[in-house]
Design an enzyme around this catalytic site. Structure first.
Site, PDB file in Angstrom:
ATOM      1  N   SER A 124       0.848  -1.291  -0.091  1.00  0.00           N
ATOM      2  CA  SER A 124      -0.017   0.069  -0.057  1.00  0.00           C
ATOM      3  C   SER A 124       0.877   1.057   0.025  1.00  0.00           C
ATOM      4  CB  SER A 124      -0.797  -0.284   1.167  1.00  0.00           C
ATOM      5  OG  SER A 124      -1.783   1.150   1.392  1.00  0.00           O
ATOM      6  N   GLY A 125       0.636   2.151  -0.930  1.00  0.00           N
ATOM      7  CA  GLY A 125       1.275   3.460  -1.084  1.00  0.00           C
ATOM      8  C   GLY A 125       2.675   3.367  -1.834  1.00  0.00           C
ATOM      9  N   THR A 129      -1.422   2.395  -7.962  1.00  0.00           N
ATOM     10  CA  THR A 129      -2.441   3.263  -8.905  1.00  0.00           C
ATOM     11  C   THR A 129      -1.990   4.433  -9.865  1.00  0.00           C
ATOM     12  OG1 THR A 129      -4.025   2.692  -7.040  1.00  0.00           O
ATOM     13  CG2 THR A 129      -4.719   4.461  -8.376  1.00  0.00           C
ATOM     14  N   ASN A 174      -1.488   5.359   3.362  1.00  0.00           N
ATOM     15  CA  ASN A 174      -1.804   5.837   1.808  1.00  0.00           C
ATOM     16  C   ASN A 174      -2.900   6.969   1.881  1.00  0.00           C
ATOM     17  OD1 ASN A 174      -1.945   6.699  -0.834  1.00  0.00           O
ATOM     18  ND2 ASN A 174      -2.090   4.707  -1.649  1.00  0.00           N
ATOM     19  N   SER A 177      -5.836   5.494  -0.587  1.00  0.00           N
ATOM     20  CA  SER A 177      -5.372   3.892  -0.848  1.00  0.00           C
ATOM     21  C   SER A 177      -6.482   3.338  -1.518  1.00  0.00           C
ATOM     22  CB  SER A 177      -5.191   3.534   0.623  1.00  0.00           C
ATOM     23  OG  SER A 177      -5.067   1.969   0.575  1.00  0.00           O
ATOM     24  N   SER A 178      -6.248   2.545  -2.597  1.00  0.00           N
ATOM     25  CA  SER A 178      -7.529   1.641  -3.250  1.00  0.00           C
ATOM     26  C   SER A 178      -7.630   0.605  -2.315  1.00  0.00           C
ATOM     27  CB  SER A 178      -6.867   0.973  -4.358  1.00  0.00           C
ATOM     28  OG  SER A 178      -5.964   2.106  -4.939  1.00  0.00           O
ATOM     29  N   GLY A 432      -0.980  -5.305  -2.707  1.00  0.00           N
ATOM     30  CA  GLY A 432       0.084  -6.350  -2.267  1.00  0.00           C
ATOM     31  C   GLY A 432       0.150  -6.928  -1.224  1.00  0.00           C
ATOM     32  N   GLU A 434       0.222  -7.820   2.274  1.00  0.00           N
ATOM     33  CA  GLU A 434       0.097  -7.101   3.488  1.00  0.00           C
ATOM     34  C   GLU A 434       0.481  -7.774   4.991  1.00  0.00           C
ATOM     35  OE1 GLU A 434      -3.966  -5.375   4.009  1.00  0.00           O
ATOM     36  OE2 GLU A 434      -3.340  -3.909   2.677  1.00  0.00           O
TER      37      GLU A 434
HETATM   38  P1  ATP Z   1      -2.821   1.104  -2.389  1.00  0.00           P
HETATM   39  O1  ATP Z   1      -2.230  -0.096  -2.310  1.00  0.00           O
HETATM   40  O2  ATP Z   1      -2.814   1.765  -1.095  1.00  0.00           O
HETATM   41  O3  ATP Z   1      -3.909   1.508  -3.418  1.00  0.00           O
HETATM   42  P2  ATP Z   1      -0.774   2.285  -4.251  1.00  0.00           P
HETATM   43  O4  ATP Z   1       0.268   1.393  -4.525  1.00  0.00           O
HETATM   44  O5  ATP Z   1      -2.021   2.366  -5.270  1.00  0.00           O
HETATM   45  O6  ATP Z   1      -1.271   1.896  -2.716  1.00  0.00           O
HETATM   46  P3  ATP Z   1      -0.484   5.051  -4.731  1.00  0.00           P
HETATM   47  O7  ATP Z   1      -2.065   5.570  -4.489  1.00  0.00           O
HETATM   48  O8  ATP Z   1      -0.537   4.951  -6.393  1.00  0.00           O
HETATM   49  O9  ATP Z   1      -0.046   3.852  -4.170  1.00  0.00           O
HETATM   50  O10 ATP Z   1       0.519   6.065  -4.710  1.00  0.00           O
HETATM   51  C1  ATP Z   1       0.455   6.606  -3.188  1.00  0.00           C
HETATM   52  C2  ATP Z   1       0.913   8.327  -3.418  1.00  0.00           C
HETATM   53  O11 ATP Z   1       2.358   8.107  -3.820  1.00  0.00           O
HETATM   54  C3  ATP Z   1       0.091   8.854  -4.474  1.00  0.00           C
HETATM   55  O12 ATP Z   1      -0.841   9.515  -4.137  1.00  0.00           O
HETATM   56  C4  ATP Z   1       1.364   9.962  -4.577  1.00  0.00           C
HETATM   57  O13 ATP Z   1       1.288  11.138  -3.818  1.00  0.00           O
HETATM   58  C5  ATP Z   1       2.675   9.341  -4.632  1.00  0.00           C
HETATM   59  N1  ATP Z   1       3.364   8.709  -5.722  1.00  0.00           N
HETATM   60  C6  ATP Z   1       3.099   7.367  -6.254  1.00  0.00           C
HETATM   61  N2  ATP Z   1       3.942   7.431  -7.462  1.00  0.00           N
HETATM   62  C7  ATP Z   1       4.317   8.448  -7.703  1.00  0.00           C
HETATM   63  C8  ATP Z   1       4.966   8.838  -8.910  1.00  0.00           C
HETATM   64  N3  ATP Z   1       5.392   8.084  -9.809  1.00  0.00           N
HETATM   65  N4  ATP Z   1       5.432  10.228  -8.935  1.00  0.00           N
HETATM   66  C9  ATP Z   1       5.002  11.021  -7.775  1.00  0.00           C
HETATM   67  N5  ATP Z   1       4.395  10.503  -6.760  1.00  0.00           N
HETATM   68  C10 ATP Z   1       3.828   9.401  -6.748  1.00  0.00           C
HETATM   69 MG    MG Z   2      -3.592   2.120  -5.156  1.00  0.00          MG
END
Ligand code: ATP
Ligand code: MG
Length: 740
Positions: A124-125, A129, A174, A177-178, A432, A434
C-alpha cells in the site's frame, strides 16, 4: 573518490561487495539489475536502488520487469515530450521508464497480435495506482484516434476519479489507498486505437463503511459530498456539512486530510459522471444512497425492559432516501426472520418470540411450505444488522457502479464488427502482500491473492525464459526456485484447504465460532509445514502466539492471522427481512442491487472466501492467456516524504515482491542478451572489420566482433538472433572500451 559497499554474509562476516573508482555507473547504479556483478546479494540490490533513488532515477529493470520507486514528489518525467521520446524505441536503448514498458507492451500487441497484460504489484502506498494511471494516459495520448475514440479515451480516464471516490480511502499508509483490487482490459482495434474497456473489481473492503482505525477515513465520497455538495443538495438529503456529525465518519477521528481537497475532487466526480453516461436521475439516486448510509450510521437503538430493541432515532428520512417503506424498515432493523422449508417449526410463545403468517409459495413444479418465524433482535444484534445493511448497500452500489462504467466502456456494436483482429492490454492494480499489526480475514484473502500471483509469475517467467532459450537454440539450464504451490494448496485445496474448512465451519449446524474454526484447522492442517498455531507437536504451547491466531509461512514471509471475525466476514450475511425490504426499494439502483430472486432462492450464496477464490481462479486464467509484463512498486519510507530511503522498509518489500528470486531466475544462465543487429550497431566501432559496416551475416559479424574484443568461450553464446552474455563484467568492459 572511491566507493565501497559492504554486506554481512551468511556467516556474519562483513565483506566488500562493490569497490572501485566512483564512475557514472557507480553514482547512478545499473539500470538493469541483471548487470549487478553480485546478483545474489540483497545488499548490492538495495544499494543499487538507493543510488538511483538519490539521483531521482526511480525506474530500474530486472530484464523485462520494471521496478518503480515512489518518489513522493512530482518529477518532470511524464510530459508529452517524454512520451514522444519513448515511442517506438527499444526497451534497452533509453533509460528505464513506465512509458518504455507501456510502449513495448503496445508494440508487442500490435506486431505479435497477442493479448498483453501488465501486472502492477507492491504494498500500500508504493505507487501502483499512479503507475496504472500513467500507463492509461500514455495510451490515451499516443495511440491513433478519431472523435469516437477520443470520447472513449475520455471515459476511460474519467472512470478513475469516480472509482477512486467510491473505492479509495485515506489510510495510515496511503492518503489515497485503493480498497479494492482492479483489473482493467483496454481493447484496441486493428489500427491500434483504443475502442473499448472492461473492469473487473475484487474484494472491496466493505468493513471500512462502518469502522475505521484511528487516523483513517471512510471512503472519500462521503467527505466529498459533505464538503463539495451544493447547499440545496445537502438540504434535500437532510445532511449537515460537518463530517463529525456522522457516526460512520468519526471513528478514525480524521475528517480532513491535508493532501486532499474533497471539495475539488467532488467537482471532478460530478463532472466525470455524465461523461461516463450517468443520467441526472441516476446521479440523484446515487446521492440518495450515499446519504442513506450516513443516516443509517446515525440510527440508534434502545433496549426495552424485557430485552427487546427499538429504534430511538427518526427513521422516515432514511426510509425516504432508501426508497423503502418506513415501518417495514423499522421492523426489519429490529427483527430477524427465519424460514424453515418444508418442515414444521415448533411454535411456542414468549415475549421474545413471535410467529407470523404461514405462507405458501408456488413454484412451477412443486409447492413448498415456508414457515416464517420472526424473532426480535437484541441490542447488539440490531446494531450488527444495521451495519450489515450499510455494508451491503455500499458494497452492492459499488458493484453496480463498476457495471455502469463497463456499459459505458463497452465496445459498441458497429465498432465491435469493424474491430475484428483487435487485441487487448489488461492492467492489474491489485493489493500487495500485507502484514499489519493485526491481520484478519481481509489480509488472509489479500495474501492468498499474492501467493496466486507469485505462482503465476514464476510459471510465466520460467516459461518465457525457457521459450526464449528454445527459440534461440541454446541449452536450457535448470533453475532452482521456491515453488509456492504447497502454500496455495494449503489455502485453496478442496475439502482440505483452509478456505474449505472455513466454509464448512460456517455451515455446520450448532455452536460454531472463530475458535472452533481454529481448532478444526489444527485438526486438519496442523501438521502442514507452512501452518503454525500456539500448539506444538509435543502437546506443549508456543508462548509467543495467542490462542486465537494461526500463522502462515508465506513465500514472502510469516504472517499471524487472528481468527476473530473470520466466520462473520466469510458468512457476510444480511438478514432475510432486510433483503425483502430492500428489494422493494423504488430507488432503481437499489432494486437492481437487491434482487427479488435472492429472497425467493433458498440456495445459500457462495461464501466470501470461496467467491474470492473463484474470482482469483478466473483472473489467473485471464492472465495466463496473455503475454505478461510486470511493474513492481516500492515505497521508500512510511512517512510519505520525498528523498527518504528507509533501508529496512525497502528490504522488506524486495523480499515480499520476490525480487531476488526474480533476478535469480532471470540471471540463471546469462546476465544479458541483445539482438545481433542492436549489438553490432552499438559496438561495431570497436573492431576494424565491423566498422563502419558489416556486410556479411549478422551472426558472423557479432562473432568477429567478440573475437576481436577477446571474449572467452564461457563468457557468451550465440543464439539464432541474439547474443547471450553470461557476466555483466564482460559487457561493462565493452562499454568502457566504447567510452574510451
Ligand atoms: P494502495 O495499495 O494503498 O492503493 P498504491 O500502491 O496504489 O497504494 P498510489 O496511490 O499509487 O499507491 O501512490 C501513493 C501516493 O504516492 C500517491 O498519491 C502519490 O502522492 C505518490 N506517488 C506514487 N507514485 C508516484 C509517482 N510516480 N510520482 C509522484 N508521486 C507518486
Ligand atoms: Mg492504489
Amino acid at each position: 573518490m572511491r566507493y565501497q559497499a559492504r554486506e554481512v554474509d551468511i556467516e556474519g562476516r562483513v565483506r566488500l561487495v562493490m569497490e572501485g573508482a566512483l564512475t557514472a555507473r557507480d553514482r547512478v547504479g545499473v539500470q538493469d539489475f541483471v548487470l549487478l556483478e553480485n546478483y545474489n546479494s540483497e545488499a548490492a540490490f538495495i544499494e543499487n536502488l538507493r543510488r538511483r533513488f538519490r539521483e531521482n532515477l526511480i525506474y530500474t529493470y530486472i530484464g523485462s520487469v520494471l521496478v518503480s520507486m515512489n518518489p513522493y514528489k512530482e518529477l518532470e518525467i511524464y510530459s508529452k515530450q517524454q512520451m514522444d521520446r519513448y515511442r517506438g524505441v527499444s526497451f534497452y536503448e533509453i533509460s528505464p521508464h513506465i512509458y518504455a514498458l507501456s510502449d513495448n507492451t503496445y508494440r508487442a500487441m500490435r506486431t505479435e497480435r497477442k493479448d498483453q497484460c501488465i501486472l502492477i504489484s507492491g504494498e500500500s502506498g508504493a505507487g501502483k495506482t499512479e503507475a496504472s494511471k500513467k500507463i492509461l494516459l500514455y495510451y490515451a495520448v499516443t495511440c491513433p484516434t478519431n472523435d469516437h475514440m477520443a470520447a472513449l479515451g475520455d471515459r476511460l480516464l474519467q472512470s478513475n476519479p469516480v472509482l477512486e471516490a467510491f473505492g479509495n480511502a485515506k489510510t495510515l499508509r496511503n492518503d489515497n489507498s485503493s480498497r479494492f483490487g482492479k483489473y482493467m482490459d483496454v481493447q484496441f482495434d486493428f489500427r491500434g486505437a483504443p475502442v473499448g474497456g472492461h473492469i473487473l473489481n475484487y474484494l472491496l473492503e466493505k468493513s471500512r463503511v462502518v469502522h475505521q482505525n484511528h487516523g483513517e477515513r471512510n471512503f472519500h465520497i462521503f467527505y466529498q459530498l459533505l464538503d463539495g455538495g451544493e447547499d440545496d443538495q445537502l438540504n434535500t438529503l437532510n445532511l449537515e456539512r460537518n463530517p463529525q456529525n456522522y457516526r460512520y465518519l468519526v471513528k478514525g477521528n480524521c475528517p480532513r486530510v491535508s493532501s486532499i481537497s474533497d471539495k475539488n475532487n467532488w467537482k471532478v466526480v460530478m463532472k466525470a459522471l455524465p461523461v461516463i453516461g450517468f443520467t441526472e436521475e441516476e446521479v440523484q439516486k446515487l446521492l440518495n444512497i450515499i446519504a442513506s448510509v450516513l443516516h443509517l450510521g446515525n440510527t440508534q437503538f434502545g433496549e426495552g425492559e424485557e430485552g427487546e430493541t427499538y429504534i430511538t432515532t427518526e427513521i422516515s428520512n432514511l426510509a425516504r432516501l432508501l426508497g423503502v417503506d418506513g415501518s417495514a424498515l423499522r421492523e426489519a432493523l429490529t427483527h430477524k426472520k427465519l424460514t424453515a422449508k418444508g418442515e414444521e417449526v415448533i411454535i411456542f410463545s414468549s415475549s421474545l418470540l413471535r410467529f407470523s403468517v404461514v405462507r405458501c409459495t408456488c413454484f412451477y413444479w412443486a409447492v413448498f411450505m415456508f414457515m416464517q418465524m420472526i424473532t426480535p433482535l437484541n441490542f447488539e444484534q440490531a446494531e450488527a444488522a444495521r451495519d450489515a445493511l450499510a455494508k451491503a448497500v455500499y458494497g452492492r452500489t459499488f458493484t453496480w457502479l463498476v457495471e455502469k462504467i463497463n456499459q459505458s466502456l463497452a465496445l459498441k456494436d458497429e465498432i465491435y464488427h469493424s474491430s475484428k483482429g483487435s487485441s487487448v492490454i489488461g492492467l492489474l492494480d491489485i493489493y500487495g502482500f500485507e502484514v499489519l499489526q493485526h491481520n484478519s480475514f481481509e489480509q488472509f484473502c489479500i495474501n492468498y491473492c499474492n501467493e496466486k500471483l507469485q505462482q503465476l509469475f514464476i510459471e510465466l517467467t520460467l516459461r518465457s525464459e525457457q521459450e526464449e532459450y528454445e527459440t534461440e537454440g541454446i541449452a536450457w539450464e535448470t533453475v532452482q526456485y521456491f515453488d509456492n504451490k504447497i502454500i496455495c494448496d494449503l489455502i485453496e485445496e478442496k475439502h482440505k484447504g483452509i478456505i474449505s474448512i472455513l466454509d464448512e465451519e460456517c455451515l455446520r449446524p450448532g455452536e460454531t465460532c472463530d475458535v472452533s474454526f481454529l481448532e478444526k484447522l489444527e485438526d486438519t492442517v496442523g501438521g502442514h509445514p507452512h501452518f503454525v498455531t500456539h500448539k506444538l507437536a509435543n502437546g506443549k504451547t508456543r508462548r509467543v502466539m495467542s490462542r486465537e491466531e494461526f500463522r502462515l509461512l508465506h513465500y514472502a514471509g510469516e504472517v499471524n492471522y487472528n481468527v476473530n471475525g473470520f466466520l462473520d466476514k466469510n458468512n457476510d450475511l444480511l438478514n432475510r427481512n432486510l433483503k425483502e425490504v430492500m428489494c422493494q426499494s423504488d430507488n432503481q439502483i437499489l432494486s437492481h442491487c437487491f434482487r427479488r430472486e435472492e429472497v425467493i432462492d433458498q440456495k445459500r450464496p457462495e461464501m466470501a472466501a470461496t467467491q474470492f477464490k473463484n474470482s482469483l481462479m478466473k483472473l489467473t486464467e485471464i492472465l495466463r492467456s496473455k503475454e505478461p509484463s510486470y511493474v513492481r512498486c516500492i515505497k521508500p519510507n512510511d512517512a510519505k516524504q520525498p528523498g527518504r530511503f528507509d533501508e529496512v522498509l525497502v528490504r522488506h518489500q524486495v523480499k515480499y515482491l520476490g525480487l531476488m528470486e526474480n533476478l535469480r531466475v532471470r540471471r540463471a544462465g546469462f546476465a544479458y542478451r541483445r539482438r545481433f543487429e542492436a549489438f553490432l550497431q552499438r559496438y561495431k566501432p570497436l573492431c576494424p572489420e565491423t566498422w563502419p559496416n558489416w556486410h556479411g551475416r549478422l551472426a558472423d559479424g557479432v562473432l568477429t566482433l567478440v573475437k576481436h574484443l577477446g571474449y572467452k568461450d564461457e563468457e557468451y553464446k550465440l543464439g539464432r538472433s541474439k547474443i547471450f552474455i553470461r557476466f555483466p563484467k564482460t559487457l561493462f568492459n565493452t562499454e568502457d572500451a566504447l567510452e574510451a
